[in-house]
Write a protein that holds these residues in place. Structure first.
Motif, PDB file in Angstrom:
ATOM      1  N   PHE A  22       8.686 -80.922  39.650  1.00 41.86           N
ATOM      2  CA  PHE A  22       9.265 -82.199  40.060  1.00 41.86           C
ATOM      3  C   PHE A  22      10.585 -81.967  40.783  1.00 41.86           C
ATOM      4  O   PHE A  22      11.491 -81.317  40.248  1.00 41.86           O
ATOM      5  CB  PHE A  22       9.480 -83.090  38.838  1.00 41.86           C
ATOM      6  N   ARG A  23      10.676 -82.490  42.014  1.00 34.55           N
ATOM      7  CA  ARG A  23      11.883 -82.351  42.817  1.00 34.55           C
ATOM      8  C   ARG A  23      12.143 -83.662  43.560  1.00 34.55           C
ATOM      9  O   ARG A  23      11.212 -84.408  43.873  1.00 34.55           O
ATOM     10  CB  ARG A  23      11.743 -81.221  43.834  1.00 34.55           C
ATOM     11  N   THR A  24      13.406 -83.924  43.829  1.00 32.35           N
ATOM     12  CA  THR A  24      13.779 -85.053  44.673  1.00 32.35           C
ATOM     13  C   THR A  24      14.551 -84.524  45.873  1.00 32.35           C
ATOM     14  O   THR A  24      15.090 -83.412  45.845  1.00 32.35           O
ATOM     15  CB  THR A  24      14.631 -86.074  43.908  1.00 32.35           C
ATOM     16  N   LYS A  25      14.625 -85.325  46.931  1.00 29.36           N
ATOM     17  CA  LYS A  25      15.276 -84.883  48.165  1.00 29.36           C
ATOM     18  C   LYS A  25      15.996 -86.043  48.834  1.00 29.36           C
ATOM     19  O   LYS A  25      15.565 -87.194  48.765  1.00 29.36           O
ATOM     20  CB  LYS A  25      14.268 -84.238  49.108  1.00 29.36           C
ATOM     21  N   TYR A  26      17.101 -85.695  49.503  1.00 27.11           N
ATOM     22  CA  TYR A  26      17.990 -86.688  50.092  1.00 27.11           C
ATOM     23  C   TYR A  26      18.482 -86.134  51.435  1.00 27.11           C
ATOM     24  O   TYR A  26      18.921 -84.979  51.503  1.00 27.11           O
ATOM     25  CB  TYR A  26      19.187 -86.946  49.181  1.00 27.11           C
ATOM     26  N   GLY A  27      18.429 -86.949  52.474  1.00 30.98           N
ATOM     27  CA  GLY A  27      18.827 -86.407  53.764  1.00 30.98           C
ATOM     28  C   GLY A  27      19.130 -87.453  54.808  1.00 30.98           C
ATOM     29  O   GLY A  27      19.125 -88.667  54.549  1.00 30.98           O
ATOM     30  N   LEU A  28      19.374 -86.953  56.014  1.00 34.92           N
ATOM     31  CA  LEU A  28      19.726 -87.809  57.147  1.00 34.92           C
ATOM     32  C   LEU A  28      19.199 -87.164  58.418  1.00 34.92           C
ATOM     33  O   LEU A  28      19.324 -85.944  58.612  1.00 34.92           O
ATOM     34  CB  LEU A  28      21.244 -87.982  57.246  1.00 34.92           C
ATOM     35  N   TYR A  29      18.605 -87.992  59.274  1.00 38.43           N
ATOM     36  CA  TYR A  29      18.135 -87.536  60.580  1.00 38.43           C
ATOM     37  C   TYR A  29      18.746 -88.415  61.661  1.00 38.43           C
ATOM     38  O   TYR A  29      18.875 -89.630  61.499  1.00 38.43           O
ATOM     39  CB  TYR A  29      16.608 -87.624  60.668  1.00 38.43           C
ATOM     40  N   ILE A  72      19.419 -93.047  67.257  1.00 38.77           N
ATOM     41  CA  ILE A  72      18.744 -93.520  66.053  1.00 38.77           C
ATOM     42  C   ILE A  72      19.235 -92.719  64.851  1.00 38.77           C
ATOM     43  O   ILE A  72      19.468 -91.513  64.940  1.00 38.77           O
ATOM     44  CB  ILE A  72      17.214 -93.428  66.188  1.00 38.77           C
ATOM     45  N   ILE A  73      19.428 -93.417  63.727  1.00 37.84           N
ATOM     46  CA  ILE A  73      19.914 -92.808  62.493  1.00 37.84           C
ATOM     47  C   ILE A  73      18.935 -93.176  61.372  1.00 37.84           C
ATOM     48  O   ILE A  73      18.626 -94.360  61.181  1.00 37.84           O
ATOM     49  CB  ILE A  73      21.325 -93.305  62.143  1.00 37.84           C
ATOM     50  N   THR A  74      18.485 -92.169  60.640  1.00 44.88           N
ATOM     51  CA  THR A  74      17.469 -92.414  59.625  1.00 44.88           C
ATOM     52  C   THR A  74      17.834 -91.730  58.311  1.00 44.88           C
ATOM     53  O   THR A  74      17.870 -90.493  58.253  1.00 44.88           O
ATOM     54  CB  THR A  74      16.098 -91.888  60.085  1.00 44.88           C
ATOM     55  N   PRO A  75      18.117 -92.476  57.252  1.00 36.49           N
ATOM     56  CA  PRO A  75      18.276 -91.874  55.925  1.00 36.49           C
ATOM     57  C   PRO A  75      16.922 -91.475  55.355  1.00 36.49           C
ATOM     58  O   PRO A  75      15.903 -92.141  55.603  1.00 36.49           O
ATOM     59  CB  PRO A  75      18.919 -92.992  55.105  1.00 36.49           C
TER      60      PRO A  75
END
Length: 296
Positions: A142-149, A158-161
């Motif tokens: 089990f893993r979670t992930k957080y980011g920005l593109y 364009i900005i995408t969380p």
């Protein structure tokens, strides 16, 4: 815009951005559908081909360099009074995966690309993007992930969380791998070689269209499908037959007609552009995938 109330569409589709127990070194996706505009004036066959290749190079026990190539081609009629257009995107995927600690891992990529019909290639064909994604391992399964593109496009920046999860059951029969809102895959193994599943692929990107049109195409795509998969070569080669719903819209606009900054599908300053074709309606699509995968 067609998806102003939809949070599932955005601009990025790239396998490295997923925390997972496998690595797709090469992936070929082929799809076909027939789209009709909402006025019923233009019906067009749409063929889509997407190929991704990844080459990881370990530097030391904490850093892996990432190099790769993504090529996508779409053919369709944008309007009833013009012929078929071939829209092609060629992107380099360059960066590194860094193991910051036992729990935290970061993936950092720059994504230069050319996207157009490749008539009179110039500066408008070039766009530049980047992504930063942090992965947190709660447990091995089990893993979670957080980011920005973010990316520069013909219609603006364009900005995408990004927010995602990876989970595999203890018996290894089921896994879900998601990086919302860009992609999701859920897979259940019926036998050692045969599986059933569902996946979601979304994108928002632009193509410069040279020649007489002198404009650009803004693609907003959500493709959700169910598939049946069969694995070969000790599960390294995976073949999938797929069917689902394609909600892709291809908006045609004049060069220089922009919206400024956009977060997901929401324009910060509104959208007063003059669209040069009619919005497309959703339709069923058929496709197949060929994946070369390594278990980690």
């Amino acid at each position: 815009m067609k998806y102003t109330i939809t949070l599932m569409a955005l601009v990025f589709s790239f396998g490295v951005a997923s925390a997972q127990n496998y690595l797709d070194l090469a992936r070929l996706n082929v799809g076909n559908t027939t789209l009709e505009d909402v006025d019923g004036q233009n019906e067009t066959d749409v063929s889509n081909l997407n190929f991704e290749f990844l080459y990881p190079t370990p530097v030391n026990d904490k850093t892996i360099l990432i190099t790769g190539l993504t090529v996508e081609n779409t053919n369709l009629n944008l309007r009833s009074d013009i012929g078929s257009e071939g829209l092609t995107m060629t992107r380099l995927n360059l960066g590194a995966k860094v193991y910051h600690s036992r729990k935290w891992t970061g993936t950092y990529l720059i994504l230069p690309k050319l996207a157009s019909n490749f008539n009179d290639v110039g500066s408008n064909d070039f766009q530049f993007g980047a992504i930063a994604l942090l992965e947190y391992r709660h447990k091995n399964r089990f893993r979670t992930k957080y980011g920005l593109y973010s990316s520069s496009e013909e219609f603006g920046a364009i900005i995408t969380p990004l927010l995602g999860v990876y989970y595999r059951t203890p018996n290894n029969k089921f896994y879900i791998d998601a990086a919302f809102p860009i992609r999701m895959e859920a897979n259940y193994s019926i036998t050692k070689k045969f599986s059933l599943g569902a996946d979601l692929r979304t994108s928002i990107k632009s193509y410069n269209v040279g020649g007489d049109l002198d404009g650009y195409v803004q693609e907003e795509s959500i493709r959700f499908g169910f598939y049946a998969g069969y694995s070969l070569l000790k599960d390294q080669l995976i073949l999938r037959a797929k069917a689902g719903l394609d909600t892709t819209d291809y908006g045609l606009y004049r060069t220089g007609d922009t919206v400024g900054a956009q977060i997901l599908t929401f324009q910060v300053e509104g959208d007063d552009r003059n669209r040069l074709n009619t919005e497309f309606a959703s339709a069923v699509f058929l496709g197949f995938d060929v994946i070369y995968r390594l278990d980690l």
